[in-house]
Design a protein around this motif. Sequence first.
Motif, PDB file in Angstrom:
ATOM      1  N   VAL A 126      14.908 -14.251  -1.681  1.00  0.00           N
ATOM      2  CA  VAL A 126      13.770 -13.343  -1.804  1.00  0.00           C
ATOM      3  C   VAL A 126      12.911 -13.523  -0.559  1.00  0.00           C
ATOM      4  CG1 VAL A 126      11.706 -12.778  -3.143  1.00  0.00           C
ATOM      5  CG2 VAL A 126      13.760 -13.547  -4.324  1.00  0.00           C
ATOM      6  N   VAL A 127      12.546 -12.420   0.078  1.00  0.00           N
ATOM      7  CA  VAL A 127      11.626 -12.475   1.220  1.00  0.00           C
ATOM      8  C   VAL A 127      10.379 -11.688   0.835  1.00  0.00           C
ATOM      9  CG1 VAL A 127      11.289 -12.068   3.681  1.00  0.00           C
ATOM     10  CG2 VAL A 127      13.580 -12.562   2.806  1.00  0.00           C
ATOM     11  N   VAL A 128       9.238 -12.369   0.856  1.00  0.00           N
ATOM     12  CA  VAL A 128       7.963 -11.767   0.466  1.00  0.00           C
ATOM     13  C   VAL A 128       7.067 -11.683   1.687  1.00  0.00           C
ATOM     14  CG1 VAL A 128       5.918 -12.018  -0.990  1.00  0.00           C
ATOM     15  CG2 VAL A 128       8.130 -12.771  -1.840  1.00  0.00           C
ATOM     16  N   GLY A 129       6.414 -10.538   1.887  1.00  0.00           N
ATOM     17  CA  GLY A 129       5.465 -10.361   2.976  1.00  0.00           C
ATOM     18  C   GLY A 129       4.107  -9.972   2.440  1.00  0.00           C
ATOM     19  N   ILE A 130       3.051 -10.431   3.093  1.00  0.00           N
ATOM     20  CA  ILE A 130       1.683 -10.021   2.752  1.00  0.00           C
ATOM     21  C   ILE A 130       0.949  -9.681   4.037  1.00  0.00           C
ATOM     22  CG2 ILE A 130       1.527 -11.327   0.602  1.00  0.00           C
ATOM     23  CD1 ILE A 130      -0.120 -13.414   2.102  1.00  0.00           C
ATOM     24  N   ASP A 131       0.004  -8.757   3.931  1.00  0.00           N
ATOM     25  CA  ASP A 131      -0.781  -8.390   5.106  1.00  0.00           C
ATOM     26  C   ASP A 131      -2.105  -7.781   4.686  1.00  0.00           C
ATOM     27  OD1 ASP A 131      -1.365  -8.104   7.814  1.00  0.00           O
ATOM     28  OD2 ASP A 131      -0.510  -6.102   7.921  1.00  0.00           O
ATOM     29  N   ASP A 132      -3.035  -7.801   5.631  1.00  0.00           N
ATOM     30  CA  ASP A 132      -4.337  -7.134   5.527  1.00  0.00           C
ATOM     31  C   ASP A 132      -5.175  -7.667   4.372  1.00  0.00           C
ATOM     32  OD1 ASP A 132      -6.321  -5.492   6.390  1.00  0.00           O
ATOM     33  OD2 ASP A 132      -5.442  -3.629   5.646  1.00  0.00           O
ATOM     34  N   THR A 133      -5.306  -8.985   4.321  1.00  0.00           N
ATOM     35  CA  THR A 133      -6.167  -9.586   3.302  1.00  0.00           C
ATOM     36  C   THR A 133      -7.473 -10.095   3.903  1.00  0.00           C
ATOM     37  OG1 THR A 133      -5.181 -11.776   3.529  1.00  0.00           O
ATOM     38  CG2 THR A 133      -4.178 -10.288   1.916  1.00  0.00           C
ATOM     39  N   ASP A 134      -7.630  -9.960   5.228  1.00  0.00           N
ATOM     40  CA  ASP A 134      -8.853 -10.394   5.892  1.00  0.00           C
ATOM     41  C   ASP A 134      -9.760  -9.198   6.157  1.00  0.00           C
ATOM     42  OD1 ASP A 134      -7.150  -9.224   7.739  1.00  0.00           O
ATOM     43  OD2 ASP A 134      -7.805 -10.495   9.394  1.00  0.00           O
ATOM     44  N   VAL A 176       1.621  -5.974  -0.211  1.00  0.00           N
ATOM     45  CA  VAL A 176       2.684  -6.950  -0.448  1.00  0.00           C
ATOM     46  C   VAL A 176       4.005  -6.199  -0.391  1.00  0.00           C
ATOM     47  CG1 VAL A 176       3.683  -8.573  -2.135  1.00  0.00           C
ATOM     48  CG2 VAL A 176       1.187  -8.370  -1.929  1.00  0.00           C
ATOM     49  N   ALA A 177       5.032  -6.861   0.119  1.00  0.00           N
ATOM     50  CA  ALA A 177       6.380  -6.288   0.133  1.00  0.00           C
ATOM     51  C   ALA A 177       7.366  -7.387  -0.240  1.00  0.00           C
ATOM     52  CB  ALA A 177       6.713  -5.717   1.512  1.00  0.00           C
ATOM     53  N   MET A 178       8.500  -6.983  -0.816  1.00  0.00           N
ATOM     54  CA  MET A 178       9.510  -7.964  -1.193  1.00  0.00           C
ATOM     55  C   MET A 178      10.900  -7.369  -1.097  1.00  0.00           C
ATOM     56  SD  MET A 178       9.840 -10.290  -4.650  1.00  0.00           S
ATOM     57  CE  MET A 178      10.504  -9.039  -5.752  1.00  0.00           C
ATOM     58  N   ALA A 179      11.802  -8.128  -0.474  1.00  0.00           N
ATOM     59  CA  ALA A 179      13.229  -7.793  -0.440  1.00  0.00           C
ATOM     60  C   ALA A 179      13.970  -8.848  -1.242  1.00  0.00           C
ATOM     61  CB  ALA A 179      13.748  -7.769   0.998  1.00  0.00           C
ATOM     62  N   VAL A 180      14.928  -8.410  -2.021  1.00  0.00           N
ATOM     63  CA  VAL A 180      15.764  -9.318  -2.809  1.00  0.00           C
ATOM     64  C   VAL A 180      17.180  -9.242  -2.252  1.00  0.00           C
ATOM     65  CG1 VAL A 180      16.633  -9.842  -5.117  1.00  0.00           C
ATOM     66  CG2 VAL A 180      14.300  -8.964  -4.840  1.00  0.00           C
ATOM     67  N   ARG A 199      -2.756   0.054   2.839  1.00  0.00           N
ATOM     68  CA  ARG A 199      -2.226   0.109   4.196  1.00  0.00           C
ATOM     69  C   ARG A 199      -1.562  -1.208   4.600  1.00  0.00           C
ATOM     70  NH1 ARG A 199      -2.849   3.670   7.921  1.00  0.00           N
ATOM     71  NH2 ARG A 199      -4.566   4.702   6.881  1.00  0.00           N
ATOM     72  N   GLY A 200      -1.960  -2.310   3.999  1.00  0.00           N
ATOM     73  CA  GLY A 200      -1.369  -3.606   4.303  1.00  0.00           C
ATOM     74  C   GLY A 200       0.119  -3.692   4.004  1.00  0.00           C
ATOM     75  N   ARG A 201       0.621  -2.756   3.221  1.00  0.00           N
ATOM     76  CA  ARG A 201       2.067  -2.815   2.948  1.00  0.00           C
ATOM     77  C   ARG A 201       2.895  -2.498   4.188  1.00  0.00           C
ATOM     78  NH1 ARG A 201       0.312   1.774  -0.264  1.00  0.00           N
ATOM     79  NH2 ARG A 201       1.714   3.552   0.020  1.00  0.00           N
ATOM     80  N   ILE A 202       2.310  -1.862   5.194  1.00  0.00           N
ATOM     81  CA  ILE A 202       3.031  -1.637   6.455  1.00  0.00           C
ATOM     82  C   ILE A 202       3.349  -2.992   7.101  1.00  0.00           C
ATOM     83  CG2 ILE A 202       2.932  -0.653   8.778  1.00  0.00           C
ATOM     84  CD1 ILE A 202       0.876   1.408   7.579  1.00  0.00           C
ATOM     85  N   GLY A 203       2.335  -3.800   7.297  1.00  0.00           N
ATOM     86  CA  GLY A 203       2.541  -5.123   7.882  1.00  0.00           C
ATOM     87  C   GLY A 203       3.368  -6.024   6.990  1.00  0.00           C
TER      88      GLY A 203
END
Length: 199
Positions: A3-11, A97-101, A136-140
């Motif tokens: 599983v690869v999880v990404g997060i962005d734009d929380t600041d 947030v994004a996730m690939a399985v 918009r953070g889902r792009i990053g």
Amino acid sequence: MRVVVGIDDTDSHRGGCTTYVGYLLVKEVIKRWGAQAFRDFPRLVRLNPNVPFKTRGNAAVALELDVPEGDVEEVWRLAVEVAGQHARREGKTDPGVAMAVGEVPGRAQLLYRMALTQVVSISAADRAGVRTWGGRGRIGAVAAVGAVFPKSTFELLAYRSGGEATHPAETREVDGDVNSSLHVSQPRPRPRVDRASGT
């Protein structure tokens, strides 16, 4: 299960840090699955610094994990919960947030390469073949999931235990002698030192 999880734009422009939110997610993963759940070090993924929507540095975070197949939904729930709870929701902040399985789709890898130099649309992130949540953070976040690094570098980050400054006059201080000696004596890693102010 990979599983690869990404997060962005929380600041925000006023504070917060996506890498810190990533750190909080790391702590939660370790609590639930142990350190052995990590397939690699967490990734700090620098993206196009000229994007007008960025809050500050325009970097996302990705975690590559190996968890039991039955826990994939728990990883997703945890990532969304941590990003949602700890995002600084002010100004332009719009966390994602994004996730690939399993294997990371080629479209997510392409989006990462585009996000290095271009302004990428939310719809492109939504078509990258990974699960997404947020704004918009889902792009990053998708770009972080799709990031491929043939070589790695490391960035040491330190966080104050008290969190953000509670009073405008409160300053963040680092002993200038220690900082300067690190900068001069160590070819790598190098702390960031403002030569004009000495801090």
